[in-house]
Scaffold this motif. Structure first.
Motif, PDB file in Angstrom:
ATOM      1  N   ARG A 140      -5.231   3.885  25.015  1.00  0.00           N
ATOM      2  CA  ARG A 140      -4.167   2.979  24.582  1.00  0.00           C
ATOM      3  C   ARG A 140      -2.793   3.476  25.028  1.00  0.00           C
ATOM      4  O   ARG A 140      -1.904   2.681  25.311  1.00  0.00           O
ATOM      5  N   HIS A 329      -6.666  -3.716  25.904  1.00  0.00           N
ATOM      6  CA  HIS A 329      -5.491  -3.055  25.334  1.00  0.00           C
ATOM      7  C   HIS A 329      -4.253  -3.942  25.474  1.00  0.00           C
ATOM      8  O   HIS A 329      -3.430  -4.016  24.545  1.00  0.00           O
ATOM      9  N   ARG A 333      -1.987  -5.644  22.272  1.00  0.00           N
ATOM     10  CA  ARG A 333      -0.523  -5.499  22.115  1.00  0.00           C
ATOM     11  C   ARG A 333       0.138  -6.862  21.998  1.00  0.00           C
ATOM     12  O   ARG A 333       1.060  -7.061  21.206  1.00  0.00           O
ATOM     13  N   GLU A 340       3.094   0.009  22.617  1.00  0.00           N
ATOM     14  CA  GLU A 340       3.112   1.273  23.327  1.00  0.00           C
ATOM     15  C   GLU A 340       4.042   1.098  24.533  1.00  0.00           C
ATOM     16  O   GLU A 340       4.055   0.071  25.176  1.00  0.00           O
TER      17      GLU A 340
END
Length: 345
Positions: A140, A329, A333, A340
């Motif tokens: 991640r 991933h 998000r 991130e």
């Protein structure tokens, strides 16, 4: 519980990287046949330890891919210089390297420019950076380091011990060949220069671009085309084109890759899917290149082709899994999961 899962993921990543580096660099390429899979533990300290050190040093110092690329180039010169001495041995492995690369031999360097280019290309891209990018695709936050200081120290010791062991093996297997002091000096200077350069890049702020990055599949196609062009030149053109023209073509191809890659990485929206796509594109090149080496592997053709099929299939499965993981991933998000920051490219 969450901390335990993170720790387990880090150790899985470490194990995956130290195994993937030699599997791609030696077995997928076709340098080592599947019948010698038992030699994998001999390659792990050098290839795997080198890839892990490159990745961890760059991430722990807050740097990204420019640093890793330069450290990977230094690794390539280290492996084929001080460890194997292939850069300097004109009869390495029973092959007349002195004749094959005579056209671009530079006495001041003590080796051939074309040989240096080949060593940097193969190890920088496929032995180190492609495995790192593929393993990071399952993380991640690829900026996080996986090893603490004790783990990093153990990795460095294992890498050094493995390098010394393989150097001793190569020394014995190549009629106790030893490069001259000048060749050693030039090699050490080149390696040190790349390491210094690696820590002079990677942390400078760049002006944001208002242009959108290309779609990830396009970056993957570009990587496949550029790396395939390199290998087509190696396979089909080297015996028919003057050596210095081939060396100049390599420089032109490298310049295109650096200019285009740097420009794209500064565009809006560039991120993990693009880096994974670049790695996948380069990985797919090794899949077809491995088949071209089947007749030269010193084993029955059926054995060589079996290895090509098995390792090639594994590479395709890994590529699909890496793309899927990166996409997952990204979607998490976008759906509001903890954000991130994108790793610097």
């Amino acid at each position: 519980m969450m901390q335990a899962r993170k720790t387990a993921h880090r150790w899985r990543s470490v194990l995956a990287l130290v195994l993937l580096a030699p599997l791609v660099g030696e077995y997928l390429l076709g340098n080592t046949p599947i019948s010698e899979i038992g030699a994998l533990p001999l390659f792990v300290p050098l290839y795997g330890g080198g890839a892990l050190l490159v990745r961890e040093v760059a991430r722990r110092t807050g740097r990204g891919w420019p640093t890793m690329l330069l450290l990977a180039a230094a690794y390539g010169l280290f492996e084929e210089g001080p460890v194997d001495q292939m850069l300097w041995n004109p009869h390495y492995g029973g092959i007349d390297f002195g004749l094959v690369y005579a056209g671009t031999h530079v006495p001041l360097l003590g080796t051939s420019v074309a040989l240096l280019q080949d060593v940097v290309s193969m190890h920088m891209i496929w032995s180190i950076c492609v495995p790192i990018a593929l393993v990071e695709a399952f993380s991640r936050d690829p900026r996080r380091h996986w090893l603490g200081r004790p783990g990093l120290s153990v990795t460095a010791v294992v890498f050094a011990a493995g390098s010394l062991f393989l150097a001793a093996m190569q020394y014995a297997a190549n009629d106790r060949f030893m490069a001259s002091p000048r060749q050693w000096t030039v090699g050490v200077v080149l390696i040190a220069g790349l390491i210094i350069a690696a820590f002079c890049v990677g942390r400078r702020p760049t002006l944001p671009s208002t242009t959108n990055a290309p779609l990830p599949w396009r970056t993957g196609c570009a990587a496949f085309v550029l790396t395939s062009v390199y290998w087509i030149g190696q396979s089909l053109l080297r015996d028919h084109v003057p050596d210095w023209i081939m060396a100049a073509a390599w420089l032109a191809l490298a310049a295109v890759a650096v200019i285009v890659g740097t420009g794209w990485s500064r565009r809006r929206g560039w991120g993990a899917p693009h880096r994974t796509a670049l790695a996948v594109g380069a990985l797919l090149t090794y899949v077809w290149v491995g088949f071209t080496h089947a007749a030269d592997m010193g084993v029955p053709l059926a054995t060589a082709l079996t290895g090509n099929v098995l390792f090639g299939t594994g590479a395709l499965v890994l590529a699909a899994a890496a793309v899927r993981s990166t996409r997952r991933h990204q979607e998490s998000r976008h759906l509001g999961a903890p954000s991130e920051s994108q790793a610097r490219s």
